[in-house]
Design an enzyme around this catalytic site. Structure first.
Site, PDB file in Angstrom:
ATOM      1  N   HIS A  90       0.865  -1.187   0.000  1.00 41.43           N
ATOM      2  CA  HIS A  90       0.000   0.000   0.000  1.00 41.43           C
ATOM      3  C   HIS A  90       0.893   1.226   0.000  1.00 41.43           C
ATOM      4  O   HIS A  90       2.083   1.148   0.327  1.00 41.43           O
ATOM      5  CB  HIS A  90      -0.955   0.015   1.198  1.00 41.43           C
ATOM      6  CG  HIS A  90      -0.250   0.148   2.530  1.00 41.43           C
ATOM      7  ND1 HIS A  90       0.288   1.334   2.977  1.00 41.43           N
ATOM      8  CD2 HIS A  90      -0.003  -0.761   3.509  1.00 41.43           C
ATOM      9  CE1 HIS A  90       0.828   1.159   4.162  1.00 41.43           C
ATOM     10  NE2 HIS A  90       0.678  -0.099   4.520  1.00 41.43           N
ATOM     11  N   ASP A  92      -4.055 -18.682  13.021  1.00 37.35           N
ATOM     12  CA  ASP A  92      -2.950 -19.273  13.779  1.00 37.35           C
ATOM     13  C   ASP A  92      -3.008 -18.784  15.226  1.00 37.35           C
ATOM     14  O   ASP A  92      -2.829 -17.592  15.500  1.00 37.35           O
ATOM     15  CB  ASP A  92      -1.620 -18.878  13.127  1.00 37.35           C
ATOM     16  CG  ASP A  92      -0.455 -19.701  13.626  1.00 37.35           C
ATOM     17  OD1 ASP A  92      -0.192 -19.660  14.837  1.00 37.35           O
ATOM     18  OD2 ASP A  92       0.193 -20.388  12.796  1.00 37.35           O
ATOM     19  N   SER A  97       2.368  -4.795   7.351  1.00 34.99           N
ATOM     20  CA  SER A  97       2.026  -4.533   5.957  1.00 34.99           C
ATOM     21  C   SER A  97       3.184  -4.942   5.050  1.00 34.99           C
ATOM     22  O   SER A  97       4.315  -4.531   5.258  1.00 34.99           O
ATOM     23  CB  SER A  97       1.730  -3.050   5.749  1.00 34.99           C
ATOM     24  OG  SER A  97       0.590  -2.663   6.461  1.00 34.99           O
TER      25      SER A  97
END
Length: 400
Positions: free
Chosen positions: A222, A344, A359
């Site tokens: 991003h 998880d 990210s």
């Protein structure tokens, strides 16, 4: 007999509605441009298919698209849905990372992050806003002198005797020039223009992969945006450095957690591109070595079990299990092509799900790199968004 006919009519009507809905859904959700890795048939969600042209030529030396053809996407292999451009590409391999890194970024121009009132003898006024300047404008030059830093802008604005400035800015890709008239502030005994500016930022993220074809770095998935204006920051130059995770704040419902890192003096590379699909630059060392994965074409990404490779402690990149719960094939999906859910328990225990700083974490499915994690969904931090790896490798190819 009449009853059987009525049942048949109802079934036929129901089937017609289903087909009509699926055709409409396909037109809306399926891309108009498809990359083919020389497969004879491309499938989406097991019900939409499109034939690829195996005879098209590919530049295998440079991994470039050199041929395209128009093909029909069909429902159940028979009912036309839409026409798509099929682009022939070579299979791509990259070196995945999952390492945390530090970001130092300087902008190409100086960003206006706000305007403010100035108290004069006649009351308050806002010279910058009155001139037409807006939050998010990028100051390119003042009086035809190129502006490279916020310090330079402040120095120019603070050194005046009331004369007007010609301020050239970049706004939404277009250049505009405004006349800015400073006003005298009795309390500060000098002329003021009432503008806040910024020229740099720093942060942390995760490196997704190294592209061995041009020795480039791909990260985040991003863009880096200005915290005040939310505009994509235009890069003048930037640096990627190694970083060590020192602390972690867990995510909770309604509040995203974050990684805390110490920057080191070890430079990874230079950053030259900040786009809506991530941050990219040139790797400055020898060709990176590590886990090599093939880039999965978009149509191979499927809902179900996958893994993310990320760094959340001093142990470095580790694999954790996630699920891809939703996929958007639309080409305008930006950095939100997938919805990812962390399942998880070990990662949930450590982080509460997804935290800021993750990210760019690579998403692995069926032995291929399918994407990268991009955002956390704050109200439910066990979920987040991901971008297709195919988009990121195309962006990394732009690095010279």
């Amino acid at each position: 007999m009449k009853k059987i006919i009525r049942i048949a009519d109802v079934c036929f009507a129901y089937l017609t509605v289903v087909i009509f809905v699926l055709v409409g859904l396909g037109k809306y959700t399926l891309p108009g441009e498809i990359s083919s890795y020389s497969s004879k048939e491309i499938k989406y969600n097991h019900i939409y298919t499109v034939d690829a042209n195996d005879d098209a030529k590919v530049d295998f030396q440079n991994n470039q698209r050199v041929s395209s053809s128009e093909s029909e996407i069909k429902l159940f292999g028979a009912i036309p849905v839409k026409t798509a451009t099929v682009l022939q590409v070579n299979k791509r391999n990259v070196v995945v990372s999952g390492e945390s890194f530090g970001i130092k970024l300087y902008t190409d121009g100086v960003i206006i992050v706000g305007t403010k009132d100035v108290e004069t003898k006649d009351g308050k006024c806002n010279p910058a806003a009155d001139a037409g300047l807006e939050k998010g404008d990028i100051i390119v030059s003042i009086n035809n002198i190129k502006m490279l830093s916020s310090e330079q802008v402040e120095e120019v604005f603070n050194d005046n005797n009331g004369k007007a400035y010609e301020v050239k800015v970049k706004r939404n890709g277009n250049y505009k020039t405004f006349t800015l008239n400073p006003v005298f502030s009795p309390s500060e005994q000098k002329y003021k223009v009432g503008v806040w500016v910024r020229d740099s930022t720093a942060g942390i993220g995760t490196i997704t992969f190294y592209n061995p074809d041009n020795n480039s770095i791909a990260a985040l998935g991003h863009p880096i945006t200005d915290v005040d204006t939310n505009e994509i920051m235009p890069i003048l130059n930037g640096e990627a450095v190694k970083a060590n995770v020192t602390k972690l704040y867990k995510s909770v419902d309604g509040e995203a957690g974050s990684l805390c890192c110490d920057f080191t003096n070890d430079t990874i590379g230079t950053l030259t591109l900040n786009s809506r699909f991530g941050v990219y630059g040139k790797y400055e060392n020898e060709i990176a070595s590590g886990l090599i994965y093939e880039i999965a074409p978009v149509q191979e990404v499927e809902r179900g079990t996958a893994q993310i490779l990320c760094t959340v402690d001093e142990n470095g990149p580790q694999l954790y299990t996630v699920e891809i719960t939703r996929i958007s094939y639309r080409t305008n999906g930006g950095e939100k092509n997938m919805v990812i859910k962390v399942v998880d328990e070990n990662l949930i225990e450590k982080t509460g799900g997804i935290v800021q700083g993750m990210s760019g974490s690579p998403i692995i499915q069926n032995g291929k790199l399918v994407g990268a994690l991009t955002h956390v969904i704050v109200d439910n931090p066990e979920k987040g968004y991901g971008i297709f790896a195919e988009k990121m490798v195309e962006q990394s190819d732009l690095i010279e």
